[in-house]
Enzyme design. Structure first.
Site, short mmCIF file in Angstrom:
data_model
loop_
_atom_site.label_atom_id
_atom_site.label_comp_id
_atom_site.label_asym_id
_atom_site.label_seq_id
_atom_site.Cartn_x
_atom_site.Cartn_y
_atom_site.Cartn_z
CG HIS A 109 8.30 7.71 -0.85
ND1 HIS A 109 7.90 8.80 -1.58
CD2 HIS A 109 7.74 6.46 -1.51
CE1 HIS A 109 6.95 8.48 -2.53
NE2 HIS A 109 6.87 7.04 -2.14
CE1 TYR A 169 -1.93 5.38 1.31
CE2 TYR A 169 -1.19 4.87 -0.75
CZ TYR A 169 -1.33 5.84 0.38
OH TYR A 169 -0.46 6.91 0.44
CB SER A 229 -0.15 5.98 -4.17
OG SER A 229 0.59 7.04 -4.35
CB THR A 233 -0.16 10.83 -2.37
OG1 THR A 233 0.14 10.41 -0.90
CG2 THR A 233 1.15 10.61 -3.26
#
Ligand code: BUJ
Length: 652
Positions: free
Chosen positions: A368, A481, A483, A494
């Site tokens: 990532h 959360y 994204s 992001t």
């Protein structure tokens, strides 16, 4: 005169795309590209740094549903103090730094550092997966056929990108105006310094294309304290893994053409026919280790003669392909295979790995740090479209394939210390993945179309259902959360949508009350919650959240050694301990996706919103969290919402 995106003549342009009419010679993923890959890049807007007072207000708004009134008062005082005393100086410094780094965004550097300094395993904690739908032509789902087609399409994508023939990503708000040949014909003549403004006039938002530079031939390399990213532009081979063994072969020739389909096919067959048993010490398991442990092991590996060259071949491969021997039987089995596998047949450090099982089920698992969902999804979509509409081979055409294979098997040399390290890594991996629970839910009562017909945001309704479900299961609200991409800005990454809000609390509580409000009031509560969520989403996409701004300010403060009280506040620690980590993607190419929880007592919630159904794929670590109980609560919550939207009194 017809001009190609990079300004060469039409004749040349056409000849590059079609050297003959057969699919074998197709060089690019989109033969009709009109707009150069980086046409908008220079004129993309910069990621804004929100106003300090807005960040403080948004932070307090997000804290309110998570704190008691007393705790909230304490936090408010700390925020007020921060806003008056420390923040103005820090923010001025941030603005100044941002001004002198016009080529990038204020978040890009800190965000890389966040990923690259994290020391825990990237497996489960960071790498997500995205699974392809099956090829609609059933016989093309054969493992070798599908792998050959996907390699070929991936190479077409790579060459398009290398030669800047990959059309830039654009978010079309008015597709009838901008997703048209007319728009492409016009915009490509607008100079690069102005092109973004031209697109903006027709409500088209070009997206940042910088992440694509690390899609191919790239890897994360473990180092003590902080890993690094490496890209080897000259890479022309792929890495294939099977049973924990490594192989490489060229997929691009020395003169820059895609290797013939027959060769790719024969090479894959050769690898699948190789009788070499799984190694006693599968080196790949080290990529699932704690990053410092892996860094020391890798240095030890490199010190053994012959290994450096092999590691270099692994690192520089265009991408890694994992061929797995088993077939998949359930959604949980699919998630296990594509999210972590057995730890021996994956190189988790690679920018992405394509995983293809015996039954042709295929997915991408990606590292990532270098990039986000938008870039990977583009590649994923194009590969799916190209393999299904223009497959390079079919079982019938493959019958005629013959010729030499060009596979090289790679064998790393080990010593007892490294063998012990591999053993420990595999052992740790097995224990960790055994601790992960996975379950999925599909609700077919309604979907996007129905929610939209009620003039509500489908994403907001899903997020509301998560809030209601967690409250139903645990009697409280927790940091959540979602994204949100900020790729509309140069080097954007992001932003966080904080889906737990005062409005979701008011709605979830009303649903649980023994004296229930009437349908009208409940509808109103749903609408308020959904509208608030839609507002937060818009703000986040415009870079107007509070998370990234506060994160950057905290890092600046830490670098001076004086950390303001707001960051020592238990409420700050709590809001950043994300219990509900959520993300959604939708694409005709995507069957399933998922990721692990980001904290021990959290849920990793991948969800999909289809026209007529809603679904989620959730992970957790029992006994800290009960994923099945949570899914049942989501189901009930979606049902409750539906009843109200239907004008009925809900049941539970
Ligand atoms: O926010 C970020 O900076 C990156 C996030 C991190 N996190 C995953 C922790 C939220 N990364 C992403 O959002 C990328 C996620 C890519 C996978 C998304 C999976 C979506 C699943 C859709 C399909 C579910 C359908 C279920 C049907 C049973």
């Amino acid at each position: 005169r017809f001009l190609s995106p990079s300004g060469v003549s039409e004749k040349w342009f056409q000849s590059r795309f079609y050297s003959s009419s057969s699919s074998e010679d197709v060089r690019y993923i989109d033969p009709k590209t009109k707009v150069h890959t980086y046409h908008f890049q220079d004129s993309l807007p910069r990621l804004p740094i929100p106003k300090l007072e807005e960040t403080c207000r948004r932070y307090l708004d997000a804290q309110k549903p998570l704190l008691t009134p007393e705790q909230y008062e304490d936090t408010k005082q700390l925020v007020d103090k921060f806003q008056k005393r420390e923040a103005p100086g820090l923010n001025a410094e941030l603005l100044q730094k941002n001004k002198s780094n016009k080529h990038t965004s204020y978040i890009a550097g800190p965000w890389y550092d966040m990923y690259l300094t994290a020391r825990e395993s990237i497996v489960l904690n960071y790498n997500p997966f995205m699974m392809f739908n099956d090829d609609p032509t059933a016989e093309n789902n054969d493992q070798v056929i599908r792998a050959t087609n996907m390699i070929k399409s991936a190479m077409r994508f790579k060459l398009s990108l290398d030669e800047t023939f990959l059309e830039p990503d654009v978010y079309h708000l008015k597709p009838q105006l901008s997703d048209t040949q007319w728009f492409r014909n016009v915009i490509r003549f607008v100079p690069r310094q102005l092109s973004w403004y031209g697109a903006f006039l027709v409500k088209a938002f070009p997206l940042d294309m910088s992440q694509y530079a690390r899609l191919f031939c790239s890897t994360r390399i473990p180092e003590l304290k902080k890993d690094r990213l490496a890209t080897f532009e000259s890479g022309r081979h792929i890495l294939v893994m099977r049973k924990g063994n490594f192989y490489v072969f060229d997929t691009i020739t020395t003169d820059g053409h895609i290797v013939p389909t027959a060769t790719i096919y024969q090479n894959l067959k050769h690898i699948l026919d190789d009788p070499t048993p799984p190694p006693n010490f599968p080196v790949a398991a080290l990529t699932s280790e704690n990053r410092d442990t892996w860094a020391s092991m890798r240095h030890a590996l490199e010190a053994i003669p012959g290994n450096e060259e092999i590691l270099r071949l692994i690192d520089s491969a265009v991408f890694a392909l994992s061929l797995d021997d088993h077939e998949l039987n359930s959604v949980a089995d699919v998630t296990r295979t594509f999210l972590h596998g057995n730890g021996t047949n994956r190189w988790f450090d690679k920018s992405f790995q394509l995983i293809i099982c015996k039954d042709g089920k295929a997915a991408v698992n990606f590292e990532h740090s270098w990039g986000d969902g938008v870039a990977v999804l583009r590649f994923f979509n194009e590969v799916y479209k190209d393999t299904t509409t223009r497959p390079a081979c079919t079982p019938a055409s493959a019958q005629n394939f013959s010729g030499e294979t060009t596979v090289r098997k790679l064998d790393l040399n080990l010593n007892p210390e490294i063998e012990r390290g591999i053993y420990a890594a595999k052992d740790k991996f097995d224990t960790t993945v055994k601790g992960l629970d996975i379950a999925e839910l599909q609700v077919h009562t309604y979907g996007k179309d129905y929610i939209k017909s009620k003039k509500l945001s489908p994403d907001a309704i899903m997020q509301l259902a998560f809030q209601m479900a967690f409250f139903r299961q645990n009697g409280k609200f927790v940091p959540t959360y979602e994204s949100c991409s900020t790729a509309a800005f140069k080097h954007g990454r992001t932003e966080t949508i904080r889906s737990a809000s005062n409005a979701t609390v008011a709605c979830a509580e009303a649903f649980q009350k023994s004296h229930r409000a009437g349908v009208e009031e409940m509808t109103d509560r749903i609408r308020r919650a959904a509208d608030w969520h839609a507002k937060l989403t818009k703000e986040a996409a415009m870079g107007q959240g509070f998370d990234r701004h506060l994160f950057a300010l905290r890092l600046l403060a830490e670098s001076t050694g004086k950390v303001p009280d707001i960051f020592q506040d238990p409420a700050y620690k709590q809001i950043n301990h994300i219990i509900l980590s959520t993300s959604t993607l939708s694409s005709p190419a995507l069957m399933l996706g998922g990721f692990g929880p980001v904290v021990r007592d959290g849920f990793g919630v991948g969800y999909g919103i289809q026209n007529d159904w809603l679904g989620c794929n959730v992970t957790s670590y029992p006994p800290d969290r009960d994923v099945r109980g949570f899914l049942e609560c989501i189901r009930l919550s979606l049902e409750d919402i539906y009843c109200v939207l239907e004008g009925k009194n809900f049941k539970q």
